[in-house]
Design an enzyme around this catalytic site. Structure first.
Site, PDB file in Angstrom:
ATOM      1  N   ASN A  31      29.916  58.825  36.405  1.00 55.80           N
ATOM      2  CA  ASN A  31      30.368  57.992  35.290  1.00 55.80           C
ATOM      3  C   ASN A  31      29.263  56.979  34.955  1.00 55.80           C
ATOM      4  OD1 ASN A  31      31.458  55.587  34.031  1.00 55.80           O
ATOM      5  ND2 ASN A  31      33.485  56.454  34.344  1.00 55.80           N
ATOM      6  N   ASP A  47      29.243  54.630  32.464  1.00 53.22           N
ATOM      7  CA  ASP A  47      29.664  53.493  31.630  1.00 53.22           C
ATOM      8  C   ASP A  47      28.903  52.204  31.943  1.00 53.22           C
ATOM      9  OD1 ASP A  47      31.521  55.239  30.627  1.00 53.22           O
ATOM     10  OD2 ASP A  47      33.242  54.354  31.659  1.00 53.22           O
ATOM     11  N   HIS A  48      28.658  51.962  33.248  1.00 51.36           N
ATOM     12  CA  HIS A  48      28.058  50.674  33.617  1.00 51.36           C
ATOM     13  C   HIS A  48      26.608  50.544  33.172  1.00 51.36           C
ATOM     14  CE1 HIS A  48      31.525  49.134  35.289  1.00 51.36           C
ATOM     15  NE2 HIS A  48      31.462  49.624  36.517  1.00 51.36           N
ATOM     16  N   ARG A  67      22.160  42.785  26.560  1.00 53.88           N
ATOM     17  CA  ARG A  67      21.040  42.300  25.740  1.00 53.88           C
ATOM     18  C   ARG A  67      20.982  42.972  24.384  1.00 53.88           C
ATOM     19  NH1 ARG A  67      15.502  40.365  28.190  1.00 53.88           N
ATOM     20  NH2 ARG A  67      16.380  38.805  29.570  1.00 53.88           N
ATOM     21  N   HIS A 111      33.541  56.890  29.178  1.00 48.81           N
ATOM     22  CA  HIS A 111      34.819  56.400  28.661  1.00 48.81           C
ATOM     23  C   HIS A 111      34.530  55.655  27.365  1.00 48.81           C
ATOM     24  CE1 HIS A 111      38.741  53.921  29.637  1.00 48.81           C
ATOM     25  NE2 HIS A 111      38.733  54.426  28.411  1.00 48.81           N
ATOM     26  N   ARG A 131      35.933  53.423  24.987  1.00 49.49           N
ATOM     27  CA  ARG A 131      37.109  52.548  24.882  1.00 49.49           C
ATOM     28  C   ARG A 131      37.343  52.113  23.446  1.00 49.49           C
ATOM     29  NH1 ARG A 131      39.522  49.538  28.810  1.00 49.49           N
ATOM     30  NH2 ARG A 131      39.032  50.167  30.933  1.00 49.49           N
ATOM     31  N   ARG A 161      33.436  48.475  24.639  1.00 46.69           N
ATOM     32  CA  ARG A 161      32.771  47.450  25.441  1.00 46.69           C
ATOM     33  C   ARG A 161      31.573  47.981  26.218  1.00 46.69           C
ATOM     34  NH1 ARG A 161      37.210  46.373  30.145  1.00 46.69           N
ATOM     35  NH2 ARG A 161      38.548  46.068  28.346  1.00 46.69           N
ATOM     36  N   HIS A 162      31.538  49.278  26.484  1.00 46.36           N
ATOM     37  CA  HIS A 162      30.321  49.820  27.115  1.00 46.36           C
ATOM     38  C   HIS A 162      29.771  50.990  26.293  1.00 46.36           C
ATOM     39  CE1 HIS A 162      33.527  52.020  29.104  1.00 46.36           C
ATOM     40  NE2 HIS A 162      33.810  51.047  29.950  1.00 46.36           N
ATOM     41  N   GLU A 203      36.392  60.558  28.668  1.00 50.40           N
ATOM     42  CA  GLU A 203      37.556  59.811  29.155  1.00 50.40           C
ATOM     43  C   GLU A 203      38.048  58.896  28.040  1.00 50.40           C
ATOM     44  OE1 GLU A 203      36.844  57.823  32.925  1.00 50.40           O
ATOM     45  OE2 GLU A 203      38.313  56.289  32.392  1.00 50.40           O
ATOM     46  N   THR A 239      38.842  47.245  34.280  1.00 57.12           N
ATOM     47  CA  THR A 239      38.621  48.682  34.416  1.00 57.12           C
ATOM     48  C   THR A 239      39.997  49.335  34.423  1.00 57.12           C
ATOM     49  OG1 THR A 239      37.647  50.411  35.818  1.00 57.12           O
ATOM     50  CG2 THR A 239      38.579  48.517  36.959  1.00 57.12           C
ATOM     51  N   THR A 240      40.044  50.665  34.359  1.00 55.37           N
ATOM     52  CA  THR A 240      41.324  51.358  34.361  1.00 55.37           C
ATOM     53  C   THR A 240      42.090  50.966  35.629  1.00 55.37           C
ATOM     54  OG1 THR A 240      40.157  53.153  33.293  1.00 55.37           O
ATOM     55  CG2 THR A 240      42.386  53.615  34.045  1.00 55.37           C
ATOM     56  N   GLU A 278      43.681  64.133  37.414  1.00 57.24           N
ATOM     57  CA  GLU A 278      42.713  63.367  38.205  1.00 57.24           C
ATOM     58  C   GLU A 278      43.522  62.357  39.004  1.00 57.24           C
ATOM     59  OE1 GLU A 278      39.289  61.617  36.241  1.00 57.24           O
ATOM     60  OE2 GLU A 278      39.139  60.085  37.802  1.00 57.24           O
ATOM     61  N   HIS A 319      38.002  56.928  41.061  1.00 54.47           N
ATOM     62  CA  HIS A 319      38.196  55.476  40.948  1.00 54.47           C
ATOM     63  C   HIS A 319      38.024  54.790  42.302  1.00 54.47           C
ATOM     64  CE1 HIS A 319      39.187  51.667  39.153  1.00 54.47           C
ATOM     65  NE2 HIS A 319      39.142  52.284  37.991  1.00 54.47           N
ATOM     66  N   GLY A 320      36.997  53.966  42.376  1.00 49.47           N
ATOM     67  CA  GLY A 320      36.772  53.147  43.572  1.00 49.47           C
ATOM     68  C   GLY A 320      36.176  53.885  44.750  1.00 49.47           C
ATOM     69  N   GLY A 324      31.426  56.104  39.525  1.00 50.11           N
ATOM     70  CA  GLY A 324      30.524  55.317  38.706  1.00 50.11           C
ATOM     71  C   GLY A 324      30.021  54.072  39.417  1.00 50.11           C
ATOM     72  N   HIS A 325      30.915  53.120  39.587  1.00 50.08           N
ATOM     73  CA  HIS A 325      30.545  51.780  40.061  1.00 50.08           C
ATOM     74  C   HIS A 325      29.711  51.809  41.349  1.00 50.08           C
ATOM     75  CE1 HIS A 325      31.205  47.447  39.809  1.00 50.08           C
ATOM     76  NE2 HIS A 325      31.336  47.455  41.122  1.00 50.08           N
TER      77      HIS A 325
END
Ligand code: PXP
Length: 245
Positions: free
Chosen positions: A6, A8-9, A17, A42, A44, A48-49, A69, A99-100, A151, A191-192, A214-215
């Protein structure tokens, strides 16, 4: 079982920036070259990302599985059915969340998904994966909707503090994976998940297909990359010092 990254980040950082870098599409390419089987983004409602232009560039460039997503709003369904990614993962979305925060409220969304959402993806020929809590009733509802995959939300497992809670979540995930598999659904998870909780998860939960992370990967990339980058820049400065009065 395959890793989907993922990205997104990377877009979150780019947007801080808004000068074009780091480019999430470049992150997708690096991830695929490093062995990811595919990429998740994702889009959204508040952008936002990931932004629309990123999504279309990913569609052009990703060579493996591309997972879109999204919340099942009419706007997103229209974009997704035009783009035709390999998979659409449907998630709940609220503007306030960072986040979700959990799986779909399946009892609440069931009728809407059956009547409005699922038919539109069917028509476009896009397989659906529903992001669900590891709850047998929700798995059964997903199966009744006739979607291709679920998922499993691993966030509660990832956040568990005590060993008892962690084991209880693993038990729930294992049972959910078994019932989803028995119902003919492909079993994805995410997730996580990180470098410390992934192994016990993989050891206990069967029938896994795609694992979406992702994260933890972006965090690990920072700690593995920052020292290298600082050394590189310090080296340039050290060499230039020789020519400075
Ligand atoms: N799966 C879903 C449905 C998600 O919403 C997210 C977070 O965007 C992930 C997987 C990846 O979670 P994480 O960033 O914690 O690895």
């Amino acid at each position: 079982m395959e890793l989907l990254v993922n990205i997104d980040h990377i877009a979150t950082l780019r947007n801080a920036r808004d000068e074009g870098v780091p480019d999430p599409v470049h992150g997708a390419r690096v991830s695929e070259e490093a062995g990811a089987a595919g990429i998740v983004f994702h889009l959204r409602e508040d952008r936002r990302h990931i932004r629309d232009a990123d999504a279309w560039r990913l569609k052009e460039t990703v060579t493996g599985t591309l997972v879109f997503e999204m919340a099942a709003t009419d706007e997103m369904i229209a974009i997704c059915t035009r783009m035709k990614p390999q998979v659409a993962t449907l998630v709940p979305e609220s503007r306030q969340e960072r986040t979700t925060e959990g799986g779909l409220p399946m009892a609440r969304v069931f009728d809407d998904y059956r009547d409005r959402v699922v038919p539109r993806f069917r028509e476009a020929g896009i397989p659906i994966s529903l992001f669900v809590n590891p709850d047998p009733h929700d798995i059964e509802r997903a199966a009744r909707l006739g979607v291709e995959a679920v998922e499993l939300h691993t966030g509660t497992y990832a956040q568990a503090v005590t060993e008892t809670d962690r084991q209880r979540e693993l038990d729930r995930l294992r049972e959910a994976a078994v019932s989803a598999h028995q119902a003919g659904l492909i079993v994805n998870a995410g997730h996580g998940l990180d470098f410390s909780n992934i192994r016990p998860f993989l050891a206990e939960v069967p029938y896994l297909h795609d694992i979406s992370i992702g994260h933890a990967l972006i965090t690990d990339a920072l700690w593995n990359g920052l020292a290298h980058s600082v050394r590189r820049m310090a080296d340039i400065l050290a060499k230039a010092r020789a020519f400075h009065p």
